[in-house]
Enzyme design. Structure first.
Site, PDB file in Angstrom:
ATOM      1  N   TRP A  41       5.831  -1.564   1.671  1.00 32.34           N
ATOM      2  CA  TRP A  41       5.190  -1.571   0.418  1.00 32.34           C
ATOM      3  C   TRP A  41       4.003  -0.496   0.669  1.00 32.34           C
ATOM      4  O   TRP A  41       3.385  -0.380  -0.437  1.00 32.34           O
ATOM      5  CB  TRP A  41       4.389  -2.742   0.375  1.00 32.34           C
ATOM      6  N   ASP A  42       3.868   0.404   1.771  1.00 32.56           N
ATOM      7  CA  ASP A  42       2.778   1.385   1.815  1.00 32.56           C
ATOM      8  C   ASP A  42       2.534   2.230   0.423  1.00 32.56           C
ATOM      9  O   ASP A  42       1.747   2.790   0.096  1.00 32.56           O
ATOM     10  CB  ASP A  42       2.799   1.940   3.096  1.00 32.56           C
ATOM     11  N   GLU A  53      -0.255 -10.523   8.170  1.00 30.84           N
ATOM     12  CA  GLU A  53       1.004 -10.811   9.001  1.00 30.84           C
ATOM     13  C   GLU A  53       0.498 -11.928  10.043  1.00 30.84           C
ATOM     14  O   GLU A  53       1.511 -12.100  10.816  1.00 30.84           O
ATOM     15  CB  GLU A  53       1.411  -9.708   9.324  1.00 30.84           C
ATOM     16  N   LYS A 111      -5.260 -10.453  10.070  1.00 34.28           N
ATOM     17  CA  LYS A 111      -4.704  -9.276  10.268  1.00 34.28           C
ATOM     18  C   LYS A 111      -5.501  -8.032   9.303  1.00 34.28           C
ATOM     19  O   LYS A 111      -5.882  -7.229   9.871  1.00 34.28           O
ATOM     20  CB  LYS A 111      -3.248  -9.006  10.548  1.00 34.28           C
ATOM     21  N   GLN A 112      -5.177  -8.346   8.258  1.00 34.81           N
ATOM     22  CA  GLN A 112      -5.690  -7.449   7.090  1.00 34.81           C
ATOM     23  C   GLN A 112      -6.049  -8.173   5.877  1.00 34.81           C
ATOM     24  O   GLN A 112      -5.730  -9.228   5.844  1.00 34.81           O
ATOM     25  CB  GLN A 112      -4.643  -6.485   6.853  1.00 34.81           C
TER      26      GLN A 112
HETATM   27  C1  BGC Z   1       0.828  -3.968   8.126  1.00 36.80           C
HETATM   28  C2  BGC Z   1       1.826  -3.663   6.748  1.00 36.80           C
HETATM   29  C3  BGC Z   1       2.146  -2.172   6.492  1.00 36.80           C
HETATM   30  C4  BGC Z   1       2.958  -2.107   7.630  1.00 36.80           C
HETATM   31  C5  BGC Z   1       3.305  -0.413   7.681  1.00 36.80           C
HETATM   32  C6  BGC Z   1       1.813  -3.320   9.241  1.00 36.80           C
HETATM   33  O1  BGC Z   1       0.971  -3.599  10.438  1.00 36.80           O
HETATM   34  O2  BGC Z   1       0.572  -5.436   8.220  1.00 36.80           O
HETATM   35  O3  BGC Z   1       1.085  -4.171   5.618  1.00 36.80           O
HETATM   36  O4  BGC Z   1       2.890  -2.321   5.374  1.00 36.80           O
HETATM   37  O5  BGC Z   1       2.049  -2.098   8.848  1.00 36.80           O
HETATM   38  O6  BGC Z   1       2.086   0.274   7.437  1.00 36.80           O
END
Ligand code: BGC
Length: 761
Positions: free
Chosen positions: A302-303, A441, A571-572
């Site tokens: 989804w970036d 995640e 994580k984020q």
């Molecule tokens: C992140 C995702 C992201 C992916 C690619 C993962 O570590 O949790 O949100 O889309 O990396 O950048």
């Protein structure tokens, strides 16, 4: 479809299939030696001077090396390389060599190497890496070589041709030549006598075509023809520079103080290198690490959400192409929804060639040597981001044809997925979304549902319930789809109703679901990340970092027999993303329609709590907080922004580019500047600008396009100046706070931010 290939690997005794972006044959090998000595290697000489420069304006990498070899010979070397922006299949490398104090035989070695594998990411080591099979290597004509290969499963044919010439004072030199080849590589040798003080240019021009390229008869013929017809390095460079100068015309940006500029320019440069007019013609999405890195196997996540606004406002055709990548995979998304028991379209978390779900079943924990179940595929929220980008694209471009032909169908199908995924909880009298994963995640299931260690299947106990971000985005998508359906041109509405079999009462259901979607609101008025998060065990960040430095939290805990899902650690950024996408006022309105009241204070508290428990282990996290805080806490926002700006420029473990760059985070800095600090957004067809300049930015000037009109925006603390850059352009509406004005072709509108009055010149 990009150049993907699927391979079977044996993992934990089971065969698993993985699709990866293929590392292509290497065109770069080019070296030299003096009077039969050893081939030049930077490790074997004494460096007297070394400089390396990446010229962003013209996209050329230059290295200047002055060295002394073991025979006390001194040589000055300038290496320049670029991938042509004017002829995208051409790659150019030049070594300019000055024999400072020696004369004699110079031998040059130039190769095309097909022994390339996908082996640049340590944690993918257990996977099969050999994607290519060489079909042919041979010399062509006087000065060129060719190598043809194909991907093993997807059968993409790749033709690489390379031409190497030596020049002195702009003349090609007559040479001695020899060729050496094995099954997978071919090397050409050239030699000549040179005088002390002479300056020689060694030029290698390579062409790469694949069977997916358009307007060619076959890729081998195309590659041969391209190097045959290519001019010399300096001509190719001139055209390449012109193409880049034109690209930069669309990306004008100036700031005061100017210290931020190099970062913004670097981020724009990286985006433009990866996504430009040339990719518009291809069927490709945006991989998180661009096309250079093997990280995440080159899958499309989804970036694009972070990159899309930069593109939509400057290169709308390119942005549209990104959406068409999704449209071509709409059927695959419908199939996934159907198979999972839902309606509409369920887009995969990780997509590649066909649009099937590519998230691997297992991920390898480098610390424990264990395979861990990967449930991140449950991030169905990706569908809402596709819907968000469609809406954003149409708002910025007013491309109603795209909306009617492609956008509406995707938007309606994504909304139908949410309506069927939501289940009614009669005791709450609300709809819920169960068994999903949010952007964070680390929380892919509840502690009570941890999988057995030998589990290698996707089980029903994975996922968490009522992730706030997902529920709000689902409600937003349903609302957008409902409005769109109502306002579509009658003929198209009837067509889509028939084609998609939209029932008479379905739009009412969308409305009902979105207005009654559950949100986990805690007693203190803050939003819980997902239901049950606040009951998890506390996590001591400081202690963890003291012991384990920058190591991955999920892996460390698994290696200790523990599990990250037990803890309050993200994580984020998760819930905060809502404030990256929507302004505080927009978000309050969305949740109000869902039946909740959220004050600015509640929002602030929610973000503050989330910052407290978030480890920022994804490069996307800090930029989300920067955007979310822009209008709520300028100082904190700027701090996150500065950290995010530094991405890929630091050798720190969590911040380097060894596995690929972080394109999403780079797009994010431009997104935060545009959307948050300058406050540019489109409201009911009006170009609104409501800045929140942080302390670090006194003044910003940038150019962008809105409804096909080129606008220059100049923003300072006291004045907003909007200028329509061309003499012939549509009149558009522009606004600041409650003031809306018309901006005619060639005219300028000024808003005085402090005095709150405005005028048109
Ligand atoms: C992140 C995702 C992201 C992916 C690619 C993962 O570590 O949790 O949100 O889309 O990396 O950048």
């Amino acid at each position: 479809m990009g150049c993907y290939n699927r391979l079977i690997s044996t993992i934990e005794g089971k065969e698993v299939e993985n699709e990866s972006l293929v590392n292509l044959p290497n065109w770069l090998p080019l070296s030299f030696r003096i009077r039969g000595g050893s081939w030049f290697s930077i490790d074997n000489v004494e460096i007297l001077r070394y400089e390396q420069e990446l010229n962003l304006k013209h996209a050329v990498l230059e290295r200047r090396i002055h060295f002394r070899d073991s025979e006390s010979r001194q040589t000055k070397l300038v290496e320049r390389r670029f991938i042509s922006m004017s002829q995208p299949n051409l790659m150019c490398l030049q070594l300019e060599l000055e024999a400072c104090n020696w004369s004699g035989l110079l031998e040059v070695r130039s190769a095309l190497d097909g022994r390339v594998q996908n082996n640049n990411v340590e944690r993918y080591a257990p996977f099969n890496k050999q994607h290519l099979k060489t079909l042919l290597v041979q010399r062509i004509g006087e000065d060129s070589l060719e190598l043809n290969c194909c991907t093993l499963q997807s059968r993409v044919e790749i033709a690489l041709a390379g031409r190497t010439r030596l020049r002195q004072s702009n003349r090609s030199l007559p040479l001695q030549r020899e060729t050496d080849a094995d099954e997978n590589s071919i090397t050409g040798y050239l030699s000549m006598e040179i005088e002390s003080g002479a300056v020689i240019q060694i030029e290698k021009i390579a062409a790469l075509f694949t069977s997916q390229d358009k307007a060619i008869a076959n890729c081998r013929e195309a590659a041969r023809k391209a190097i045959d017809e290519a001019g010399d390095f300096s001509n190719l460079y001139k055209n390449h520079c012109k193409a880049w100068e034109q690209l930069w015309e669309y990306c004008k940006l100036d700031t005061n103080p100017a210290e931020q500029l190099p970062y913004f320019r670097l981020h724009m440069f990286q985006i433009l290198q990866n996504i430009s007019r040339h990719t518009t013609e291809l069927d490709v999405g945006i991989p998180p690490s661009g096309w250079q890195g093997e990280e995440y196997h080159g899958h499309i996540f989804w970036d694009e959400l972070f990159i899309f606004p930069f593109l939509a406002y400057r290169f709308p055709t390119t942005a549209r192409a990104m959406l068409l990548y999704r449209y071509r995979r709409l059927d695959a998304a419908r199939k996934m929804a159907r198979e999972a028991g839902y309606k509409g379209a369920m887009f995969p978390w990780r997509s590649a060639s066909t649009g099937r779900e590519e998230t691997p079943l297992l991920q390898y924990n480098l610390y424990s040597g264990h395979w861990m179940q990967d449930d991140t595929y449950l991030q169905h929220h990706i569908g809402a981001i596709i819907a968000y980008s469609i809406a954003n694209y149409v708002e910025v471009t007013n491309d109603q044809l795209f909306l009617a032909e492609y956008g509406a169908e995707m938007m309606l199908e994504i909304a139908r997925f949410w309506a069927s995924k939501a289940s009614y909880n009669s005791s709450r009298g609300r709809y819920e979304i169960l068994g999903v994963v949010g952007p964070d995640e680390h929380h892919t299931r509840y502690p009570s549902a941890l999988p057995a260690t030998d589990s290698v299947s996707r089980d029903k106990s994975a996922g968490i319930n009522n992730n706030t971000y997902t529920n709000v985005m689902a409600a937003w998508t349903l609302c957008q789809a409902g409005r769109l359906y109502e306002h579509l041109p009658e003929k198209r509405r009837q067509e889509l109703t028939r084609l998609l079999d939209i029932g008479e009462h379905e739009p009412d259901l969308w409305d009902k679901v979105r207005k009654n979607m559950h949100l986990p609101v805690l007693e203190d008025g803050t939003l819980e990340q997902f239901e049950g998060f606040s009951q998890l065990s506390s996590f001591d960040h400081q202690q963890f970092r003291q012991h384990y430095g920058n190591k991955r939290i999920d892996w460390v805990l698994e290696a200790k027999g523990d599990a990250v899902v037990r803890y309050k650690v993200a994580k984020q950024a998760d819930t905060s993303l809502l404030l990256y996408l929507f302004s505080p006022a927009e978000l309050s309105e969305i949740v109000q329609e869902m039946g909740y009241t959220l004050s600015t204070d509640d929002l602030k508290k929610t973000i503050k709590q989330q910052i407290g428990y978030t480890a920022n282990e994804s490069s996307l996290s800090r930029i989300v907080f920067a955007g979310a805080l822009a209008h709520l806490d300028s100082e904190a926002s700027w701090k996150f922004f500065k950290e995010a700006q530094y991405i890929d420029l630091s050798p720190k473990e969590d911040n380097d580019s060894s596995e690929g760059i972080h394109l999403g985070a780079m797009g994010g800095t431009l997104g935060v500047l545009q959307h948050h600090y300058l406050g540019i957004e489109i409201t009911s067809g009006t170009f609104m600008i409501n800045p929140a300049l942080p302390k670090g930015l006194e003044w910003v000037k940038l150019s962008l396009q809105f409804h096909g009109v080129n606008i220059e925006c100049e923003v300072s603390r006291s004045r907003l100046t909007l200028r329509s850059r061309e003499e012939e352009a549509e009149t558009i509406k522009v606004g600041h706070k409650n003031h809306v004005k018309e901006l005619a072709a060639g005219a300028t509108v000024i808003f005085h931010t402090q005095e709150e009055n405005n005028e048109q010149r």
